[in-house]
Design an enzyme around this catalytic site. Structure first.
Site, PDB file in Angstrom:
ATOM      1  N   ASN A  45       4.793  -0.293  -3.312  1.00 22.23           N
ATOM      2  CA  ASN A  45       5.716  -0.877  -2.102  1.00 22.23           C
ATOM      3  C   ASN A  45       6.286  -0.295  -0.806  1.00 22.23           C
ATOM      4  O   ASN A  45       6.726  -1.482  -0.057  1.00 22.23           O
ATOM      5  CB  ASN A  45       4.845  -2.498  -2.310  1.00 22.23           C
ATOM      6  CG  ASN A  45       6.612  -2.551  -3.623  1.00 22.23           C
ATOM      7  OD1 ASN A  45       7.351  -2.287  -3.702  1.00 22.23           O
ATOM      8  ND2 ASN A  45       6.628  -3.862  -3.899  1.00 22.23           N
ATOM      9  N   LYS A  46       7.052  -0.109  -0.979  1.00 26.28           N
ATOM     10  CA  LYS A  46       7.888   0.450  -0.625  1.00 26.28           C
ATOM     11  C   LYS A  46       8.269   1.209   1.553  1.00 26.28           C
ATOM     12  O   LYS A  46       6.774   0.952   1.746  1.00 26.28           O
ATOM     13  CB  LYS A  46       9.407   1.686  -1.062  1.00 26.28           C
ATOM     14  CG  LYS A  46       9.649   0.619  -2.356  1.00 26.28           C
ATOM     15  CD  LYS A  46      10.365  -0.176  -2.525  1.00 26.28           C
ATOM     16  CE  LYS A  46      11.329  -0.713  -3.143  1.00 26.28           C
ATOM     17  NZ  LYS A  46      10.033  -0.746  -4.479  1.00 26.28           N
ATOM     18  N   ASN A  47       8.917   0.512   2.102  1.00 23.96           N
ATOM     19  CA  ASN A  47       8.322   0.745   3.232  1.00 23.96           C
ATOM     20  C   ASN A  47       8.145   2.599   3.373  1.00 23.96           C
ATOM     21  O   ASN A  47       6.963   2.667   4.475  1.00 23.96           O
ATOM     22  CB  ASN A  47       9.772   1.050   4.244  1.00 23.96           C
ATOM     23  CG  ASN A  47      10.036  -0.924   4.286  1.00 23.96           C
ATOM     24  OD1 ASN A  47       9.469  -1.235   3.126  1.00 23.96           O
ATOM     25  ND2 ASN A  47      10.695  -1.138   5.314  1.00 23.96           N
TER      26      ASN A  47
END
Length: 385
Positions: A188-190
């Site tokens: 779910n990170k950038n």
């Protein structure tokens, strides 16, 4: 405010942005015959080094191992204390225990939800060896104050920048400045590699030590020479993950522009409701430093006739996914058994029981944000006492 209907498709809390070029790059790696750590990892590390202004970077299997290795590079071991925040993913403090150190929690700032630098200095003792700040939702702490404290007390800084890839401090990227900086590339990170992370080091000696720690402490010399002089683990990233990361890095700027645009839409949307006047707390509207990894709200639970779980359930019934980042670490059983109790960090405890993370990802639309805002306002107004 957008009209709510029961027929709209669900909006997930998060969704990775993986295009056909990324999928094709994985196929290329699988067909190459070299699928573990190899040329793609080296290429990814080189590109990341350029992103961080030429500093040496080593990639890892996850963002937990990067922090553990950073602590080991900093020499943290039994008897050493590391100051950190109780509002983070529990890995932040778990890795301190893993290397034999002792986590020393400091309460958080009520506005930024990051570690309260005003309280850090009072927590420094004779056994303090490092500070580990966490940049919650991608918002960094005041870097000048942080490093002034560390410099005056001769402390190492291990930045838990898991959520802060692309964030900056007065024009300098997080990772391009500072001591040891740890990033996560979790789903779910950038920027995602599915699972993964990287550690930005100060020099080549630290980078070589990081390489040892990530692969059983092994140093190879020639075709048949091998030695082990430190106790390492198995933390290496694969070429499959690195191929995804390379494609994500190309698009990171576009991803962040879209995140900022959506964050502004949230602010504009909530400004047209009455829920902020009724006690709903919004994040700091810092578009100069944050990468807008998450958009978090703090519920006015003292004004509601239900708890956070009830609000999340009602939002789910309206098709809105939410996240929880994070419960206070010091109230988990593992930490209560080490002497931490309720009431020690009151701001962290209030935020920890009241905070909700709303959807924010590049393929979210402005219409989606409008729907989320309408749903939040509707649910809160329904439950106001």
């Amino acid at each position: 405010m957008q009209k709510l209907t029961p027929f709209d498709p669900p909006i997930p809390f998060t969704r990775p942005t993986l295009d056909e070029a990324t999928i094709a790059s994985v196929g290329d790696v699988l067909r190459s015959g070299w699928i573990t750590s190899g040329p793609k990892v080296q290429e990814f590390e080189s590109e990341l080094s350029g992103f961080f202004g030429g500093r040496p970077v080593r990639t890892f299997a996850n963002g937990t191992s990067t922090m553990e290795v950073a602590l080991r590079i900093a020499g943290i071991g039994p008897g050493d204390e590391v100051i950190t925040t109780p509002i983070s993913w529990v890995a932040t403090s778990n890795v301190i225990l893993t290397v034999g150190g002792t986590p020393v929690f400091v309460d958080i700032d009520p506005i930024t939800h990051n570690i309260d630098l005003d309280q850090v200095e009072a927590a420094i003792g004779p056994n303090t060896k490092a500070i580990m700040p966490v940049y919650l939702a991608g918002l960094p702490v005041d870097m000048v104050r942080l490093y002034d404290i560390a410099s005056r007390h001769k402390l190492r800084v291990i930045e838990d920048a898991a959520q802060a890839l692309g964030s900056s401090w007065h024009g300098s990227r997080i990772g391009a400045i500072g001591d040891l900086i740890s990033f996560s590339f979790q789903a779910n990170k950038n920027l995602t590699t599915i699972e993964g992370g990287c550690l930005v080091c100060n020099n080549d000696d630290e980078a070589r030590l990081a390489e040892k720690y990530r692969l059983q402490g092994v140093t190879r010399t020639g075709l048949d020479g091998m030695d082990v002089d430190v106790l390492g683990g198995k933390f290496n990233l694969t070429d499959v993950n690195a191929a995804i990361g390379l494609q994500q890095l190309i698009k990171l700027g576009d991803f962040q522009d879209q995140r900022a645009k959506l964050a502004q839409r949230y602010f504009d949307g909530f400004a047209q409701t009455s829920v902020v006047e009724q006690g709903l707390e919004l994040p700091v509207a810092d578009f100069a430093h944050s990468n807008w990894h998450m958009f978090q709200i703090v519920l006015p639970l003292d004004r509601l006739d239900t708890d956070r779980a009830g609000i999340m359930a009602d939002l789910k019934a309206l098709g809105i996914g939410t996240g929880l980042h994070y419960p206070p670490i010091h109230l988990f059983t593992l930490y209560r058994e080490r002497g931490f109790t309720e009431g020690m960090f009151p701001i962290a405890e209030r935020i920890g029981r009241s905070i909700i993370t709303l959807p924010l990802f590049p393929t979210l639309t402005e219409s989606d944000v409008d729907r989320i805002v309408a749903a939040v306002a509707h649910v809160l107004e329904t439950h106001l006492k």
